[in-house]
Design a protein around this motif. Structure first.
Motif, PDB file in Angstrom:
ATOM      1  N   LYS B 456     -49.232  77.057  91.021  1.00 32.18           N
ATOM      2  CA  LYS B 456     -51.084  77.086  91.125  1.00 32.18           C
ATOM      3  C   LYS B 456     -51.909  76.238  90.732  1.00 32.18           C
ATOM      4  O   LYS B 456     -52.503  75.873  91.285  1.00 32.18           O
ATOM      5  N   ALA B 457     -51.717  75.947  89.104  1.00 34.36           N
ATOM      6  CA  ALA B 457     -53.228  75.286  87.846  1.00 34.36           C
ATOM      7  C   ALA B 457     -52.444  73.804  88.497  1.00 34.36           C
ATOM      8  O   ALA B 457     -52.890  73.325  89.072  1.00 34.36           O
ATOM      9  N   HIS B 458     -50.777  74.024  88.531  1.00 37.77           N
ATOM     10  CA  HIS B 458     -50.449  72.644  88.889  1.00 37.77           C
ATOM     11  C   HIS B 458     -50.725  72.359  91.129  1.00 37.77           C
ATOM     12  O   HIS B 458     -51.246  70.904  90.838  1.00 37.77           O
ATOM     13  N   LEU B 459     -51.048  72.652  91.510  1.00 38.54           N
ATOM     14  CA  LEU B 459     -50.819  72.567  92.482  1.00 38.54           C
ATOM     15  C   LEU B 459     -52.521  72.452  93.020  1.00 38.54           C
ATOM     16  O   LEU B 459     -52.962  71.306  93.425  1.00 38.54           O
ATOM     17  N   ALA B 460     -53.565  73.169  91.633  1.00 35.67           N
ATOM     18  CA  ALA B 460     -54.837  72.370  91.976  1.00 35.67           C
ATOM     19  C   ALA B 460     -55.378  71.172  91.332  1.00 35.67           C
ATOM     20  O   ALA B 460     -55.858  70.590  92.238  1.00 35.67           O
ATOM     21  N   ALA B 461     -54.331  71.235  90.412  1.00 32.06           N
ATOM     22  CA  ALA B 461     -54.363  69.883  90.004  1.00 32.06           C
ATOM     23  C   ALA B 461     -54.240  68.654  91.008  1.00 32.06           C
ATOM     24  O   ALA B 461     -54.781  67.517  91.187  1.00 32.06           O
ATOM     25  N   LEU B 462     -52.697  69.040  91.666  1.00 32.58           N
ATOM     26  CA  LEU B 462     -52.701  68.146  92.327  1.00 32.58           C
ATOM     27  C   LEU B 462     -53.362  67.160  93.874  1.00 32.58           C
ATOM     28  O   LEU B 462     -53.454  66.073  94.297  1.00 32.58           O
ATOM     29  N   VAL B 463     -54.296  68.876  93.995  1.00 34.58           N
ATOM     30  CA  VAL B 463     -54.904  68.590  95.371  1.00 34.58           C
ATOM     31  C   VAL B 463     -56.392  68.338  94.957  1.00 34.58           C
ATOM     32  O   VAL B 463     -56.831  67.365  95.570  1.00 34.58           O
ATOM     33  N   ALA B 464     -57.245  68.086  93.982  1.00 35.93           N
ATOM     34  CA  ALA B 464     -58.196  67.832  92.918  1.00 35.93           C
ATOM     35  C   ALA B 464     -57.589  65.879  92.835  1.00 35.93           C
ATOM     36  O   ALA B 464     -58.697  65.401  93.817  1.00 35.93           O
ATOM     37  N   PHE B 465     -56.574  65.572  92.632  1.00 33.92           N
ATOM     38  CA  PHE B 465     -56.481  64.124  92.393  1.00 33.92           C
ATOM     39  C   PHE B 465     -56.334  63.637  93.979  1.00 33.92           C
ATOM     40  O   PHE B 465     -56.383  62.147  93.772  1.00 33.92           O
TER      41      PHE B 465
END
Lengths: 161, 480
Positions: B456-465
């Motif tokens: 989920k943290a990785h997804l969050a990073a992608l969305v933030a990016f």
């Protein structure tokens, strides 16, 4: 030339990103701050709870969990690479209280040699006695606390030589 | 009863106040210095400060609590669970001051409070029991002798204990001496009594308990069972009713055994008889808890009864408003105890400030809660924030509802058992109903929670990016 970014999430995780990282994520908008995402065929709903472009800081909520994302821009990474950032020391040289509590007893003395997993002290919290074990083999340099004292989480209890 | 003093804090104080108010009974809360902003203090009609944060100088101080009852004109005291709820001396003093104690007689508390005496008392009723010591001991050598006789693994338990405190499993002879020392020391610190006893450790045990109610007119009924096998550190985290393994015959047999246990000590009020159920579905009497249980809500939901209200009515001398044959099970209820603990770090207490604290709501979702946003979780008490209870037509629906409710429960500032709850609800062993009290030891892998979180943290990073890139495009437009 591709730009490289780094994301730090909840100060715990780090991911290296470039624009190609986004290529296999299918994202559609479902509300002002909400998206539906398909990644690896998994369906996920997410919300962008806050965004701060100038500090490159975003708060993202996914399935009941909230993530603070800090992006290091190519400029940030360049500065880091030039060596201006301070390097950390990773060696375990001290034992800190894993939770707040009361020090019931101390089993070791300064100058004592201990093995890994040697019981060092007993910390009582929430009515449970927790034995704190030595994280490594070594010699006790100093004991910063005395029996019967209350300590906060993170208080350094013992340091190694 | 006109005015009820609640000698407790947290969610249970809130829970009791709600039922009292529904019955038109005025309420008096007591609180320690660190609990001024707690919900129970704001909800009760009156609130009295009774001292320092340390339980001994507030919630365990009988003199102060009785003095508040007298000054406030309360004619009854409800002890909740924990603190003074199973203290016979307290019940005795309350009664002798002419105040109603919402609970059993001091004698029932005393008998069931001593595990050895409890066993002796119920033995007349032919209730099956686990082999173990007949007398409490504090001597490691005597312990060794007994342990050899009944065979390892064995269980050391504080004679005056409860809630998993002062309880240790010893797998082999070499560990006995050090574990005895810890158990005795814990028992002394928690209960002021270092006596322990030893019993055979039943493997693959399920912890199943039966709720009983008895009035002062000689009526005793059972309100079926609660399955409480999902435990960490010998303390329950997930409970449900009904149990997925009891047949109607076994349910009735255990229900009758529980009624016998209650009768053996002339029990009055709400009580719980705990049993161990082994792999072949033999049951053994463990102990009787002479108070309201933390997990009572699951019973309330599947029987449609308000147990606190019934406790109060019984204390007022009323007859139970139903008979055994009027009681029936309907639907399925699951409870998750939301503790401020870190499931990724050995369930260590995680104290701090509740920066965000929002409860889930909706049909079938009940939250018995004792905290508010921005409150600190004090280190002085049990770290339970609330109980999340989900009720649905059947077990599968209840599990699914629980997963949704966990997702909508927002806590930031401390780690909680919510992520552990969702691990349990999704685990094949729990879903199938095939599990025992070793669930955590056998199946719990913090890595699973850690991996999900990292994904989920990785997804969050992608969305933030992707947000960042979009924002940058917008901000560049004027110069373009």
């Amino acid at each position: 030339m591709a730009e490289f970014f780094r994301a730090r999430v909840n100060s715990t995780y780090e991911f290296d990103l470039s624009e190609t990282s986004l290529s296999d994520m299918d994202q559609i908008r479902t509300g002002p701050d909400a998206y539906h995402i398909l990644k690896d065929n998994r369906s996920v709903h997410i919300t962008v709870e806050s965004s701060d472009f100038f500090n490159a800081r975003y708060t993202i909520r996914i399935e009941g969990e909230t993530f603070e994302v800090d992006l290091d821009t190519p400029l940030d990474l360049f500065i880091e690479k030039m060596g201006f950032a301070v390097a950390g020391d990773n060696a375990v040289d001290k034992v800190a209280a894993p939770m707040p509590g009361l020090l019931l007893s101390i089993y070791v003395t300064e100058g004592q040699e201990v093995e890994k997993d040697t019981p060092l002290l007993v910390l009582e919290a929430m009515k449970m006695e927790n034995v704190i074990l030595s994280p490594r083999k070594g010699i006790i340099d100093s004991i910063m606390v005395s029996q019967g004292t209350s300590v906060e989480k993170g208080t350094v209890l013992i340091s190694f030589r | 009863m006109k005015k009820l003093l609640i000698a407790n804090r947290g969610e249970i104080a809130v829970r009791i106040i709600h039922s009292a108010h529904k019955m038109g009974i005025a309420t008096v809360a007591v609180y320690s210095d660190v609990d001024r902003d707690a919900p129970h203090v704001q909800l009760a009609g009156e609130a009295w400060n009774i001292g320092g944060p340390d339980s001994a100088s507030s919630y365990l101080d009988m003199d102060k609590i009785i003095a508040v009852a007298k000054s406030s004109g309360a004619d009854a005291i409800h002890p909740g669970y924990g603190f003074l709820s199973e203290n016979a001396a307290f019940a005795e003093r309350v009664t002798s001051e002419g105040i109603i104690f919402v609970g059993p007689s001091p004698e029932s508390i005393r008998v069931m409070g001593s595990k050895l005496e409890a066993k002796a008392t119920v033995s007349a009723y032919d209730i099956p029991m686990v082999p173990g010591t007949e007398a409490a001991i504090t001597d490691a050598e005597a312990a060794m002798e007994i342990a050899r006789k009944i065979g390892f693994p064995i269980l050391i338990k504080a004679s005056a204990g409860g809630g998993g405190k002062g309880m240790r499993i010893v797998e082999k002879e070499g560990d006995l001496a050090s574990q005895m020392e810890r158990a005795i020391s814990e028992a002394k610190a928690a209960f002021g009594d270092g006596a322990v006893f030893i019993e055979k450790y039943v493997s693959s045990p399920r912890h199943i308990e039966v709720q009983v109610l008895a009035d002062t007119h000689g009526n005793t009924v059972h309100l079926f069972e609660r399955e409480c096998s999902i435990q960490r550190r010998h303390q329950k985290v997930v409970e449900e009713a009904p149990s997925s393994v009891l047949t109607p015959e076994l349910r009735e047999k255990m229900g009758q055994a529980a009624i016998h246990v209650a009768r053996s000590c002339n029990y009055v009020g709400a009580g719980t008889v705990e049993f161990l159920l082994d792999a072949s579905h033999n049951f053994y009497f463990l102990e009787m808890n002479t108070r309201l249980q933390v997990e009572h809500p699951v019973t309330e939901l599947v029987t449609g009864k308000d147990l606190v209200r019934l406790q109060i009515e019984i204390a007022m001398g009323q007859e139970l408003p139903f008979k055994q044959e009027d009681l029936a099970l309907k639907g399925h209820a699951i409870e998750l105890r939301v503790y401020a603990e870190d499931p990724l770090n050995n369930f260590l207490p995680s104290t701090g400030t509740l920066e965000t604290y929002q409860l889930p709501s909706g049909p079938g979702i009940r939250v018995d809660n004792g905290f508010k946003e921005k409150m600190k979780v004090p280190i002085y008490y049990d770290p339970m924030l609330s109980k999340l209870i989900c009720y649905a037509n059947d077990r599968t629906e209840a599990i699914q509802l629980m997963l949704k409710a966990i997702e909508n429960y927002r806590v930031e500032g401390v780690e909680t058992t919510l992520s552990f709850g969702s691990f349990v609800m999704q685990h094949p062993a729990f879903k199938s109903g095939e599990f025992d009290t070793h669930f955590v030891k056998q199946y719990y892998d913090p890595e699973v929670i850690a991996r999900t979180r990292e994904y989920k943290a990785h997804l969050a990073a992608l969305v933030a990016f992707s947000e960042y890139l979009k924002d940058r495009k917008i901000l560049r437009l004027p110069n373009a």
